[in-house]
Design a protein around this motif. Structure first.
Motif, PDB file in Angstrom:
ATOM      1  N   GLN A   1     -11.205  -8.328  -1.521  1.00 58.76           N
ATOM      2  CA  GLN A   1     -11.244  -6.955  -1.440  1.00 58.76           C
ATOM      3  C   GLN A   1     -11.634  -6.785   0.293  1.00 58.76           C
ATOM      4  O   GLN A   1     -12.306  -7.374   0.886  1.00 58.76           O
ATOM      5  CB  GLN A   1     -12.279  -6.342  -1.981  1.00 58.76           C
ATOM      6  CG  GLN A   1     -12.306  -4.608  -1.778  1.00 58.76           C
ATOM      7  CD  GLN A   1     -13.058  -4.024  -2.966  1.00 58.76           C
ATOM      8  OE1 GLN A   1     -13.795  -4.443  -3.559  1.00 58.76           O
ATOM      9  NE2 GLN A   1     -12.926  -2.781  -3.019  1.00 58.76           N
ATOM     10  N   GLN A   2     -10.811  -5.824   0.840  1.00 55.80           N
ATOM     11  CA  GLN A   2     -10.986  -5.474   2.140  1.00 55.80           C
ATOM     12  C   GLN A   2     -11.909  -4.285   2.366  1.00 55.80           C
ATOM     13  O   GLN A   2     -12.136  -3.587   1.579  1.00 55.80           O
ATOM     14  CB  GLN A   2      -9.534  -5.219   2.873  1.00 55.80           C
ATOM     15  CG  GLN A   2      -8.393  -6.278   2.611  1.00 55.80           C
ATOM     16  CD  GLN A   2      -8.661  -7.549   3.332  1.00 55.80           C
ATOM     17  OE1 GLN A   2      -8.791  -7.686   4.453  1.00 55.80           O
ATOM     18  NE2 GLN A   2      -9.193  -8.302   2.264  1.00 55.80           N
ATOM     19  N   GLU A   3     -12.527  -4.297   3.588  1.00 53.40           N
ATOM     20  CA  GLU A   3     -13.203  -3.168   4.022  1.00 53.40           C
ATOM     21  C   GLU A   3     -12.922  -1.778   3.739  1.00 53.40           C
ATOM     22  O   GLU A   3     -13.609  -0.864   3.389  1.00 53.40           O
ATOM     23  CB  GLU A   3     -13.530  -3.142   5.681  1.00 53.40           C
ATOM     24  CG  GLU A   3     -14.544  -4.281   5.735  1.00 53.40           C
ATOM     25  CD  GLU A   3     -14.967  -4.546   7.284  1.00 53.40           C
ATOM     26  OE1 GLU A   3     -14.970  -3.546   8.189  1.00 53.40           O
ATOM     27  OE2 GLU A   3     -15.374  -5.762   7.656  1.00 53.40           O
ATOM     28  N   ASP A   4     -11.551  -1.580   3.886  1.00 55.17           N
ATOM     29  CA  ASP A   4     -10.947  -0.244   3.504  1.00 55.17           C
ATOM     30  C   ASP A   4     -10.515  -0.059   2.012  1.00 55.17           C
ATOM     31  O   ASP A   4     -10.041   0.993   1.812  1.00 55.17           O
ATOM     32  CB  ASP A   4      -9.582  -0.072   4.460  1.00 55.17           C
ATOM     33  CG  ASP A   4      -8.541  -0.903   3.980  1.00 55.17           C
ATOM     34  OD1 ASP A   4      -8.700  -2.012   3.035  1.00 55.17           O
ATOM     35  OD2 ASP A   4      -7.309  -0.850   4.327  1.00 55.17           O
ATOM     36  N   GLY A   5     -11.166  -0.984   1.253  1.00 52.93           N
ATOM     37  CA  GLY A   5     -10.978  -0.862  -0.393  1.00 52.93           C
ATOM     38  C   GLY A   5      -9.608  -1.413  -0.799  1.00 52.93           C
ATOM     39  O   GLY A   5      -9.575  -1.433  -2.086  1.00 52.93           O
ATOM     40  N   SER A   6      -8.681  -1.897   0.173  1.00 50.24           N
ATOM     41  CA  SER A   6      -7.442  -2.487  -0.429  1.00 50.24           C
ATOM     42  C   SER A   6      -7.781  -3.835  -0.829  1.00 50.24           C
ATOM     43  O   SER A   6      -8.990  -4.250  -0.454  1.00 50.24           O
ATOM     44  CB  SER A   6      -6.205  -2.361   0.682  1.00 50.24           C
ATOM     45  OG  SER A   6      -6.668  -3.207   1.813  1.00 50.24           O
ATOM     46  N   TYR A   7      -6.846  -4.475  -1.497  1.00 45.75           N
ATOM     47  CA  TYR A   7      -6.923  -5.892  -1.716  1.00 45.75           C
ATOM     48  C   TYR A   7      -5.905  -6.860  -1.172  1.00 45.75           C
ATOM     49  O   TYR A   7      -4.894  -6.346  -1.172  1.00 45.75           O
ATOM     50  CB  TYR A   7      -6.806  -5.944  -3.298  1.00 45.75           C
ATOM     51  CG  TYR A   7      -8.261  -5.480  -3.909  1.00 45.75           C
ATOM     52  CD1 TYR A   7      -9.208  -6.329  -4.304  1.00 45.75           C
ATOM     53  CD2 TYR A   7      -8.110  -4.242  -4.445  1.00 45.75           C
ATOM     54  CE1 TYR A   7     -10.211  -5.800  -4.984  1.00 45.75           C
ATOM     55  CE2 TYR A   7      -9.248  -3.466  -4.917  1.00 45.75           C
ATOM     56  CZ  TYR A   7     -10.237  -4.451  -5.380  1.00 45.75           C
ATOM     57  OH  TYR A   7     -11.467  -3.817  -5.916  1.00 45.75           O
TER      58      TYR A   7
ATOM     59  N   ASP B   1      -3.323  -1.333  -2.822  1.00 42.18           N
ATOM     60  CA  ASP B   1      -4.318  -0.382  -2.790  1.00 42.18           C
ATOM     61  C   ASP B   1      -5.459  -0.807  -3.800  1.00 42.18           C
ATOM     62  O   ASP B   1      -6.527  -0.268  -3.780  1.00 42.18           O
ATOM     63  CB  ASP B   1      -3.806   1.130  -3.115  1.00 42.18           C
ATOM     64  CG  ASP B   1      -2.845   1.612  -2.161  1.00 42.18           C
ATOM     65  OD1 ASP B   1      -3.225   1.675  -0.822  1.00 42.18           O
ATOM     66  OD2 ASP B   1      -1.843   2.154  -2.218  1.00 42.18           O
ATOM     67  N   ARG B   2      -4.939  -1.289  -4.947  1.00 46.41           N
ATOM     68  CA  ARG B   2      -5.726  -1.778  -5.943  1.00 46.41           C
ATOM     69  C   ARG B   2      -5.682  -3.133  -6.306  1.00 46.41           C
ATOM     70  O   ARG B   2      -4.665  -3.791  -6.048  1.00 46.41           O
ATOM     71  CB  ARG B   2      -5.348  -0.779  -7.311  1.00 46.41           C
ATOM     72  CG  ARG B   2      -5.165   0.610  -7.085  1.00 46.41           C
ATOM     73  CD  ARG B   2      -4.465   1.306  -8.302  1.00 46.41           C
ATOM     74  NE  ARG B   2      -3.082   1.794  -8.484  1.00 46.41           N
ATOM     75  CZ  ARG B   2      -2.595   2.456  -7.394  1.00 46.41           C
ATOM     76  NH1 ARG B   2      -3.342   3.035  -6.509  1.00 46.41           N
ATOM     77  NH2 ARG B   2      -1.312   2.551  -7.573  1.00 46.41           N
ATOM     78  N   ARG B   3      -6.571  -3.560  -7.271  1.00 49.26           N
ATOM     79  CA  ARG B   3      -6.702  -4.917  -7.679  1.00 49.26           C
ATOM     80  C   ARG B   3      -5.463  -5.027  -8.460  1.00 49.26           C
ATOM     81  O   ARG B   3      -5.353  -4.249  -9.513  1.00 49.26           O
ATOM     82  CB  ARG B   3      -7.970  -5.426  -8.553  1.00 49.26           C
ATOM     83  CG  ARG B   3      -8.107  -6.519  -8.733  1.00 49.26           C
ATOM     84  CD  ARG B   3      -9.589  -6.739  -9.410  1.00 49.26           C
ATOM     85  NE  ARG B   3     -10.384  -7.800  -9.377  1.00 49.26           N
ATOM     86  CZ  ARG B   3     -10.690  -8.410  -8.295  1.00 49.26           C
ATOM     87  NH1 ARG B   3     -10.575  -8.312  -7.124  1.00 49.26           N
ATOM     88  NH2 ARG B   3     -11.581  -9.426  -8.407  1.00 49.26           N
TER      89      ARG B   3
ATOM     90  N   ARG C   1       0.923  -1.138   0.041  1.00 45.07           N
ATOM     91  CA  ARG C   1      -0.098   0.108   0.021  1.00 45.07           C
ATOM     92  C   ARG C   1       0.776   1.033  -0.036  1.00 45.07           C
ATOM     93  O   ARG C   1       1.863   1.319   0.532  1.00 45.07           O
ATOM     94  CB  ARG C   1      -1.056  -0.133   1.134  1.00 45.07           C
ATOM     95  CG  ARG C   1      -1.974  -1.171   1.040  1.00 45.07           C
ATOM     96  CD  ARG C   1      -2.743  -1.096   2.328  1.00 45.07           C
ATOM     97  NE  ARG C   1      -2.040  -1.914   3.370  1.00 45.07           N
ATOM     98  CZ  ARG C   1      -2.578  -1.964   4.638  1.00 45.07           C
ATOM     99  NH1 ARG C   1      -3.726  -1.734   4.718  1.00 45.07           N
ATOM    100  NH2 ARG C   1      -1.738  -2.489   5.469  1.00 45.07           N
TER     101      ARG C   1
END
Length: 68
Positions: free
Chosen positions: A56-62, A35-37, A6
């Motif tokens: 995908q995680q709750e914070d939008g990260s992968y 941070d992204r897929r 990240r």
């Protein structure tokens, strides 16, 4: 092994991931957090004979688990 990518700009996350895979034993799993897929990484993994699970995680990260 967990690799937190990240905050890094492309292509650093892919380069770090591919470098870490060189040290991964066949019975180990590499977990990366991006941070992204990592769309371009999936093709590389397939060519190298790796499988993966992406979540995908709750914070939008992968979170991607990479294994043979």
């Amino acid at each position: 092994m967990i690799l937190d990518n990240r905050g890094l700009e492309p292509p650093q996350p892919m380069m770090r991931t591919l470098a870490a895979l060189e040290n991964l034993n066949d019975n180990e799993t590499l977990t990366i957090i991006n941070d992204r897929r990592p769309m371009f990484l999936y093709e590389q993994l397939e060519e190298l004979g790796y499988r993966n699970r992406t979540e995908q995680q709750e914070d939008g990260s992968y979170k991607i688990e990479i294994f043979r």
